[in-house]
Design a protein around this motif. Structure first.
Motif, PDB file in Angstrom:
ATOM      1  N   LYS A 107      13.759   5.659 -20.420  1.00  0.00           N
ATOM      2  CA  LYS A 107      13.039   4.487 -20.031  1.00  0.00           C
ATOM      3  C   LYS A 107      13.252   3.087 -20.811  1.00  0.00           C
ATOM      4  CE  LYS A 107       8.763   6.990 -19.239  1.00  0.00           C
ATOM      5  NZ  LYS A 107       7.225   7.540 -19.707  1.00  0.00           N
ATOM      6  N   GLY A 108      14.226   3.471 -21.963  1.00  0.00           N
ATOM      7  CA  GLY A 108      14.577   2.144 -22.716  1.00  0.00           C
ATOM      8  C   GLY A 108      15.706   1.590 -22.292  1.00  0.00           C
ATOM      9  N   HIS A 109      16.332   2.131 -21.368  1.00  0.00           N
ATOM     10  CA  HIS A 109      17.503   1.434 -20.700  1.00  0.00           C
ATOM     11  C   HIS A 109      17.424   0.282 -20.207  1.00  0.00           C
ATOM     12  CE1 HIS A 109      20.359   5.268 -21.006  1.00  0.00           C
ATOM     13  NE2 HIS A 109      19.893   5.033 -22.228  1.00  0.00           N
ATOM     14  N   SER A 110      16.387   0.274 -19.340  1.00  0.00           N
ATOM     15  CA  SER A 110      16.115  -1.223 -18.849  1.00  0.00           C
ATOM     16  C   SER A 110      15.650  -2.080 -19.789  1.00  0.00           C
ATOM     17  CB  SER A 110      15.090  -0.903 -17.562  1.00  0.00           C
ATOM     18  OG  SER A 110      13.917  -0.369 -18.118  1.00  0.00           O
ATOM     19  N   THR A 111      14.856  -1.730 -20.675  1.00  0.00           N
ATOM     20  CA  THR A 111      14.542  -2.739 -21.629  1.00  0.00           C
ATOM     21  C   THR A 111      15.683  -3.288 -22.518  1.00  0.00           C
ATOM     22  OG1 THR A 111      12.347  -1.933 -21.812  1.00  0.00           O
ATOM     23  CG2 THR A 111      13.008  -3.175 -23.605  1.00  0.00           C
ATOM     24  N   ASN A 113      18.886  -3.062 -21.696  1.00  0.00           N
ATOM     25  CA  ASN A 113      19.864  -4.162 -21.006  1.00  0.00           C
ATOM     26  C   ASN A 113      19.177  -5.633 -20.738  1.00  0.00           C
ATOM     27  OD1 ASN A 113      21.227  -1.930 -20.198  1.00  0.00           O
ATOM     28  ND2 ASN A 113      20.498  -1.424 -18.235  1.00  0.00           N
ATOM     29  N   MET A 114      17.830  -5.621 -20.423  1.00  0.00           N
ATOM     30  CA  MET A 114      17.384  -6.989 -20.471  1.00  0.00           C
ATOM     31  C   MET A 114      17.537  -7.819 -21.824  1.00  0.00           C
ATOM     32  SD  MET A 114      13.739  -6.063 -18.278  1.00  0.00           S
ATOM     33  CE  MET A 114      13.298  -7.950 -18.488  1.00  0.00           C
ATOM     34  N   VAL A 115      17.237  -7.108 -22.711  1.00  0.00           N
ATOM     35  CA  VAL A 115      17.545  -7.623 -24.188  1.00  0.00           C
ATOM     36  C   VAL A 115      18.730  -8.017 -24.258  1.00  0.00           C
ATOM     37  CG1 VAL A 115      17.173  -7.363 -26.644  1.00  0.00           C
ATOM     38  CG2 VAL A 115      15.375  -6.766 -25.273  1.00  0.00           C
ATOM     39  N   LEU A 116      19.852  -7.202 -24.124  1.00  0.00           N
ATOM     40  CA  LEU A 116      21.311  -7.381 -24.238  1.00  0.00           C
ATOM     41  C   LEU A 116      21.602  -8.729 -23.269  1.00  0.00           C
ATOM     42  CD1 LEU A 116      23.866  -6.558 -25.453  1.00  0.00           C
ATOM     43  CD2 LEU A 116      24.308  -5.051 -23.579  1.00  0.00           C
ATOM     44  N   LYS A 117      21.254  -8.628 -22.365  1.00  0.00           N
ATOM     45  CA  LYS A 117      21.829  -9.783 -21.251  1.00  0.00           C
ATOM     46  C   LYS A 117      20.899 -11.188 -21.901  1.00  0.00           C
ATOM     47  CE  LYS A 117      22.462  -7.143 -17.393  1.00  0.00           C
ATOM     48  NZ  LYS A 117      22.311  -6.619 -16.073  1.00  0.00           N
ATOM     49  N   SER A 118      19.786 -10.914 -22.322  1.00  0.00           N
ATOM     50  CA  SER A 118      19.107 -12.106 -22.875  1.00  0.00           C
ATOM     51  C   SER A 118      20.053 -12.659 -23.988  1.00  0.00           C
ATOM     52  CB  SER A 118      17.594 -11.908 -23.146  1.00  0.00           C
ATOM     53  OG  SER A 118      16.973 -12.936 -23.938  1.00  0.00           O
ATOM     54  N   GLU A 119      20.426 -11.753 -24.810  1.00  0.00           N
ATOM     55  CA  GLU A 119      21.036 -12.376 -25.903  1.00  0.00           C
ATOM     56  C   GLU A 119      22.551 -12.881 -25.668  1.00  0.00           C
ATOM     57  OE1 GLU A 119      20.185 -12.309 -29.344  1.00  0.00           O
ATOM     58  OE2 GLU A 119      18.240 -11.968 -28.371  1.00  0.00           O
ATOM     59  N   LEU A 120      23.100 -12.168 -24.749  1.00  0.00           N
ATOM     60  CA  LEU A 120      24.600 -12.592 -24.219  1.00  0.00           C
ATOM     61  C   LEU A 120      24.535 -13.847 -23.493  1.00  0.00           C
ATOM     62  CD1 LEU A 120      26.226  -9.469 -23.867  1.00  0.00           C
ATOM     63  CD2 LEU A 120      26.425 -10.736 -25.608  1.00  0.00           C
ATOM     64  N   PHE A 121      23.563 -13.899 -22.284  1.00  0.00           N
ATOM     65  CA  PHE A 121      23.709 -14.782 -21.225  1.00  0.00           C
ATOM     66  C   PHE A 121      22.462 -15.644 -21.241  1.00  0.00           C
ATOM     67  CE2 PHE A 121      25.828 -11.076 -19.780  1.00  0.00           C
ATOM     68  CZ  PHE A 121      27.284 -11.405 -19.964  1.00  0.00           C
ATOM     69  N   GLY A 122      21.494 -15.631 -22.089  1.00  0.00           N
ATOM     70  CA  GLY A 122      20.300 -16.491 -22.100  1.00  0.00           C
ATOM     71  C   GLY A 122      19.309 -15.842 -21.330  1.00  0.00           C
ATOM     72  N   LYS A 123      17.956 -16.333 -21.198  1.00  0.00           N
ATOM     73  CA  LYS A 123      16.809 -15.923 -20.793  1.00  0.00           C
ATOM     74  C   LYS A 123      16.926 -15.863 -19.303  1.00  0.00           C
ATOM     75  CE  LYS A 123      14.425 -20.443 -20.880  1.00  0.00           C
ATOM     76  NZ  LYS A 123      12.999 -20.827 -21.343  1.00  0.00           N
ATOM     77  N   ASP A 124      17.892 -16.768 -18.645  1.00  0.00           N
ATOM     78  CA  ASP A 124      17.531 -17.087 -17.107  1.00  0.00           C
ATOM     79  C   ASP A 124      18.215 -15.801 -16.570  1.00  0.00           C
ATOM     80  OD1 ASP A 124      16.191 -19.359 -17.453  1.00  0.00           O
ATOM     81  OD2 ASP A 124      18.085 -20.588 -17.441  1.00  0.00           O
ATOM     82  N   ALA A 125      19.128 -14.930 -17.277  1.00  0.00           N
ATOM     83  CA  ALA A 125      19.639 -13.881 -16.855  1.00  0.00           C
ATOM     84  C   ALA A 125      18.912 -12.564 -16.711  1.00  0.00           C
ATOM     85  CB  ALA A 125      20.901 -13.504 -17.871  1.00  0.00           C
TER      86      ALA A 125
END
Length: 545
Positions: A107-111, A113-125
């Protein structure tokens, strides 16, 4: 002479201490011999070593593959993690299952992934997990506290080779200007915003957007039971599309018209009682007052009666219609009645007269009536395939919709948006249409594939339920405005003609010509958990009278 001997000693190889003679206790009397950068080990395994004699000397030569070679001792750093001999063996995982962490249902994978993409690419990602904004240059934030560590890494056409750097540039930290060809940009950490202002005391390594993602609790998808919670027998209930014989009051009482009688069923106590019985007449419609204290009853002879439920006493008997009254609708103290005589009467129960306004607009039987939640507009549907909108103070329709191609009985106002009306057509139409009654615009049309018998908007969520006739006699839950089907419920063997909702908005009851009432738990409770007692008692089959 001395110089030449000294030169020869310098050129002679120095013996390594690792290449010492083999102990005499070995089963082989030869020494180790260097082969490239590896050493043959005569102690590996007697079965894997063969002895060869040449020129009076015995040599230990391994008979196995070069994989048995022992590498010279290596110096490892403090990050080195050694493998056990079993793990170093290629056959170590034979017969075992490798865990695929990429596809594992954690269950934690989707969260993550979202946090990682937010850190790398910003909140819009994080709006869409599939990032396809290749036009933009991704930004990576470095969380070092020193601003002097800020730098920019450019792509190969703009990358500066180390040989071109001057000695001064290697000692003085500089910040290069980002260019259009940059791949990754390293910037200093931004201050976190807490309570609307930047906080210099935060020790979290994550940005504010990532912290919001972690604090959000994902709601699990709502499950709607496909089986009814309870089934009641309703003998002699009429199988007539133009009638309205079931209604649920705010006092948790269900009124059902069965033949010439009206029965009340208490959903809290599961007890049924008889309210009244018409003499030489048939019940054609029932509708509760807003406060649940009085019930309006329409008859086949055209009369409209009002009953005090607590005392089981008739308080009014109003005439005016010349044919059966198939539809009733309350708005505070104003009661509207529609009849087969094509007329709608507005009756103020506080006045002594039988009606205060007469509305003429339909050319055939009026089979659907609903007041808006603000009491400003009345919607009426008829067997002439027309949907009319009336103002509270007018006697002529202010809007006339002719898009339906069959009788319009199913009418429901949205409790979430003012002026939003849903209407459904009969067998020849099969469509649900949505209207803006302020502008007269048709907003949407959905073909359901079967006769639309009833519509009801949920007051808890922005969804509506429709009941249908041939061929499946189904009950459908729709999500608005996408109009995707959240659930399809089946169970009635004939048309699901009647529909009403519980006071808490969680449950609905449907009635059919198969002489049953079925209770369904379809909507979530958004008000208070105390109303769950309505559901807890619905588990058995019973008779309404």
């Amino acid at each position: 002479m001395l110089h030449s001997e000294y030169e020869a000693r310098l050129r002679s190889p120095i013996k390594s201490p690792n290449k010492s003679a083999i102990s005499t206790t070995s089963p082989f009397s030869s020494s180790q011999f260097s082969f490239g950068s590896s050493l043959y080990n005569p102690y590996a395994n007697p079965q894997e070593v063969q002895s060869v004699t040449s020129g009076g000397f015995s040599f230990a030569i391994p008979s196995s593959s070069p994989s048995k070679l022992i590498s010279p001792k290596k110096d490892y750093g403090d990050r080195f993690i050694p493998l056990s001999p079993a793990e170093d063996d290629p056959s170590f995982m034979n017969g075992r299952t490798m865990i695929d962490y990429n596809n594992a249902p954690h269950k934690g994978h989707s969260t993550y992934n979202m946090v990682l993409k937010s850190e790398l690419f910003g909140k819009d990602a994080c709006v869409d997990m599939n990032i396809e904004k290749s036009e933009e240059i991704p930004t990576i934030k470095s969380y070092g506290t020193s601003p002097s560590r800020t730098s920019t890494l450019h792509s190969s056409p703009h990358h500066t080779s180390p040989s071109s750097l001057s000695p001064s540039s290697s000692t003085t930290p500089t910040t290069s200007t980002p260019s259009s060809g940059s791949i990754l940009k390293f910037t200093a950490r931004r201050k976190l915003v807490m309570g609307g202002c930047e906080s210099p005391y935060s020790v979290s390594p994550m940005s504010l957007e990532s912290q919001k993602l972690l604090s959000c609790v994902a709601k699990p998808p709502r499950k709607i039971s496909k089986a009814p919670l309870k089934v009641l027998d309703a003998p002699n209930i009429q199988d007539d599309f133009y009638l309205n014989l079931v209604d649920w009051s705010s006092q948790n009482l269900i009124a059902v018209g069965l033949g010439s009688s009206v029965y009340l069923w208490n959903a809290a106590t599961e007890k049924a009682s008889k309210l009244c019985e018409l003499v030489n007449d048939t019940v054609t419609s029932v509708n509760w007052m807003e406060w649940g204290t009085h019930l309006a009853v329409g008859s086949s002879h055209g009369s409209v009666q009002i009953w005090d439920v607590a005392h089981k006493k008739q308080v009014r008997d109003m005439g005016g219609h010349r044919a059966r009254v198939g539809s009733l609708a309350w708005s505070s103290h104003l009661l509207s009645s529609g009849s087969r005589d094509k007329v709608i009467y507005n009756r103020d129960v506080r006045a002594s007269t039988h009606f205060v306004a007469k509305l003429v607009g339909h050319r055939q039987e009026v089979c659907g009536l609903k007041w808006s939640y603000d009491g400003q507009q009345l919607a009426s549907g008829g067997n002439d395939n027309k949907l009319l909108i009336w103002d509270a103070s007018s006697t002529a329709p202010v809007m006339r919709f002719s898009d339906h191609t069959a009788a319009v009985k199913a009418i429901s106002w949205s409790p979430h948006q003012r002026g939003l009306l849903a209407s459904g057509g009969g067998t020849a139409d099969k469509c649900i249409r949505f209207w803006n009654t302020h502008t007269g615009v048709l907003l949407n049309c959905v073909d359901t594939g079967s006769q639309v018998c009833n519509l009801l908007w949920s007051k808890n969520v922005n969804e509506l339920v429709s009941t249908h006739g041939y061929s499946q006699n189904q009950i459908v839950i729709w999500s608005y405005p996408s109009m995707t089907q959240a659930a399809t419920l089946t169970g009635h063997t004939t048309r699901a003609l009647y529909l009403a909702a519980s006071p808490d908005g969680q449950m609905i009851v449907t009635g059919s010509g198969d002489e049953t009432l079925r209770f369904w738990n379809v909507f979530p409770d958004t008000e208070s958990p105390s109303s769950g007692s309505i559901i807890s008692s619905f588990h058995t089959h019973a008779d309404i009278r």
